[in-house]
Each structure stands twice: as C-alpha cells, then as structure tokens.
Design an enzyme around this catalytic site. Structure first.
Site, PDB file in Angstrom:
ATOM      1  N   GLY A  54       7.695 -10.002  -6.261  1.00  0.00           N
ATOM      2  CA  GLY A  54       7.750 -10.065  -5.191  1.00  0.00           C
ATOM      3  C   GLY A  54       6.269 -10.073  -4.499  1.00  0.00           C
ATOM      4  NE  ARG A  93      13.964 -15.782 -18.237  1.00  0.00           N
ATOM      5  CZ  ARG A  93      14.107 -14.615 -17.589  1.00  0.00           C
ATOM      6  NH1 ARG A  93      15.709 -14.718 -17.069  1.00  0.00           N
ATOM      7  NH2 ARG A  93      13.998 -13.541 -17.368  1.00  0.00           N
ATOM      8  N   GLY A 152      10.400  -7.249   0.204  1.00  0.00           N
ATOM      9  CA  GLY A 152      10.027  -6.858  -1.386  1.00  0.00           C
ATOM     10  C   GLY A 152       8.943  -6.715  -1.782  1.00  0.00           C
ATOM     11  CG  ASP A 185      18.928 -18.984 -16.178  1.00  0.00           C
ATOM     12  OD1 ASP A 185      19.023 -17.479 -16.232  1.00  0.00           O
ATOM     13  OD2 ASP A 185      20.025 -18.840 -15.341  1.00  0.00           O
TER      14      ASP A 185
END
Ligand code: NAI
Length: 300
Positions: free
Chosen positions: A11, A148, A6, A145
């Site tokens: 990617g 963040r 990808g 996560d």
C-alpha cells in the site's frame, strides 16, 4: 482523489508511485494510525526531490475516503510459513467484508480495486458485498503476472523488456494461464522466435515467480506497487489500457458467478469491457482448471 486502505509494504509503495507519477492525491488508511501518518510524512518530505505536488494524508479515519474516485484495498495478511491459502482466505475475507462496508458508506460512487490475496476470491466477495455494478469492482493480479511473463521473455531473447507485450489470464495463482499464442516482441509472435522448451521454461518461471520472491524476501512489493499505479493511471486518466484484471463474469468465456483474470479495457468507468479472445484448445483446458480452482475456493 485516490484512497489506499492498508499502509503496509504494498500500500505505501503504491501510494508513492501514484504520487511520483502525478496520478492524483492520496489518502492512506491503516488500522495502525502511526504507520499511515509516518508513511505519509515520509512521502511528503520526498516531494521536493522527486518534484510532485500531490497531497498525501495518513490516517485511521475511514471517513477521509469521502469522495474518492478510486479506492484500492491492500489491507490484510500475507501468507506466513505454515499458513494455507484457505487460512489466509478466511482471515482476509473477514477484513474485506468489513472494509467494503466502509467503502460503500463513505465512497459509494468509487471504483474499487482489490489487491488483498487471494485476489480473485477477495474481488468476488467485494463485488457481492458492495452491490456495486460489476465494472466498478475488480482485482489486481494478472497484470503483475504479465509483467513477470514479459520480463522472462525479454531475458530469454535478450531484447528490451519494453518491446515485449503479453497477457496472462485466469487465477492469480498457480493455475494462471500465460497466453503464449498472443505474446509478441514488437508484433512478432514469440512462437516464431522461441522453441517449445524455451517457452515452457518461461511459462514455468512466470507461474513460480511470485513464490520465488516470497521465498527470498518474505513478500513482493515493487512489482505489485508499480502495477497498482498503472491501473490507477488507466482509471483516473481514462486511458482505456488493455490488461488482465480480475473481473466478475456473467457468461463470458462460458463462465458465470466467478471473479477471474480476463483481458479487459480499463478506463474511467473501471472495466469498460471484457475482451473475448479465441483461445487454443490447450489454453482453454488450462483456463478451465483455473476456473475450477477458484470455484472450489469460493465454495470453501
Ligand atoms: P503488510 O502486512 O505489509 O500490510 C498490510 C496492512 O494492512 C498492514 O499495515 C495492516 O495494519 C493493514 N490492515 C489490516 N487490516 C486492516 C483493516 N481492517 N483496515 C485497515 N488496515 C488494515 O502486507 P503487504 O505485503 O502490503 O500485502 C498486503 C496484501 O496484498 C496481502 O494480502 C498480500 O498477499 C497482497 N498482495 C497481493 C498482490 C497481488 O498481486 N494481488 C501482490 C502482493 C501482495
């Protein structure tokens, strides 16, 4: 050698981070051969400025992943307006299944990192389809996560982001579980530095943060690409880093037959071990909700 399948936004940005931090050589594969080749050429031409010697090859030929230590799958669709998570899941499940066949054929000894969303479900499918040992198949989600979560704690306290350490477990999605009780600033628990409403604000921001970026610019790129490189570094250099990774459970935290974000030690063999933490009743309740959300999606 590291293969990334990808060559889209995530990617290609991950490939660049892996090269610039000298983690390994990269093969970048995409169904759009020119995209993969163009990205590779662009990165190769950046090398003298950033001063890395790693090799980068862009291709649509899956056999080029042969003898990869690590294969990272970022191929698939991202959610578009009007598309439900289930639509996205069905579409990407087909892509993951076909890609896992290629991985098993060409790189049977690799560690397999899944990034494609919904990542916990795609990790589950990749584990089941590959037949690999569970330590070798894992998903990137919770570490992003946590990045963040750390950013918002630092912002609220006006302290260096570097000093904030925290974990998030559970689904990489709305039911994620930021581990407030274990978050700390240079060892000082945040529960002794922040009040309940400040903590709630930080937790809410953490949960909505991915969607907040998508609402503004359509997709998230820099943060996911950075954490893919952190995970690649942990594996290739055998650093045994502790982070939240989607992993297949066989009884840990009272759960089985599910891939979900858990604190793990990530090293040479992939998931070296899962860390079973003592959780507060409130966290246990949130984790249970996360488990049900993923189980429901798997059933679908
Ligand atoms: P993108 O659309 O820019 O790139 C996806 C690439 O995959 C495209 O270049 C496409 O040609 C390629 N592709 C599709 N099917 C393929 C196949 N069978 N073989 C080889 N290549 C194929 O999307 P972007 O923004 O890079 O996101 C990629 C995926 O990563 C999405 O599913 C997105 O939701 C997910 N994601 C996951 C995150 C996480 O925390 N786990 C964070 C950010 C994105």
């Amino acid at each position: 050698m590291i293969t990334i399948i990808g060559a889209g936004k995530v990617g290609s940005a991950a490939a660049f981070n892996i090269l610039r931090y000298r983690i390994g050589d990269v093969v970048l594969i995409d169904v759009f051969e020119n995209l993969a080749k163009g990205e590779a050429l662009d990165m190769m031409q950046t090398a003298p400025a950033i001063e890395f010697d790693g090799k980068i090859k862009g291709t649509s030929d899956f056999s080029e992943m042969k003898s990869s230590d690590l294969v990272i799958v970022t191929a698939g669709e991202a959610r578009k307006p009007g598309m439900t998570r289930i639509d996205l899941m069905n579409q990407n499940a087909k892509i993951i299944k076909s890609l896992v066949e290629e991985v098993v054929y060409y790189a049977p000894g690799c560690k397999l990192m899944v990034v494609t969303n919904p990542v916990d479900i795609m990790t589950y499918i990749a584990y089941k389809e590959s037949g690999f040992e569970r330590n070798r198949v894992f998903g990137m989600g919770n570490i992003l996560d946590a990045l963040r979560f750390r950013s918002y704690i630092a912002l609220e306290l006006n302290v260096s982001r570097e000093d904030v350490r925290a974990l998030v477990i559970g689904e990489h999605g709305d039911s994620m579980v930021p581990l407030v009780e274990y978050a700390a600033v240079s060892g000082i628990p945040i529960i002794s530095l922040l009040n309940k409403s400040q903590i709630k604000k930080i937790v809410d921001l953490t949960i909505s943060s991915g969607a907040d970026v998508i609402k503004l610019k359509g997709s998230t790129t820099h943060a996911p690409a950075a954490v893919i490189a952190i995970m690649a570094d942990a594996i290739i250099r055998g650093r045994n880093r502790v982070m939240g990774v989607s992993t297949y459970l066989q009884g840990e935290y009272g759960c089985s037959d599910i891939a979900i974000g858990m604190p793990v030690v990530l090293g040479k063999s992939g998931v070296e071990r899962i860390l079973e933490l003592k959780l507060t009743p409130e966290t246990k309740k949130r984790l249970q909700k996360s488990v049900s959300t993923i189980k429901e999606a798997i059933k679908n």
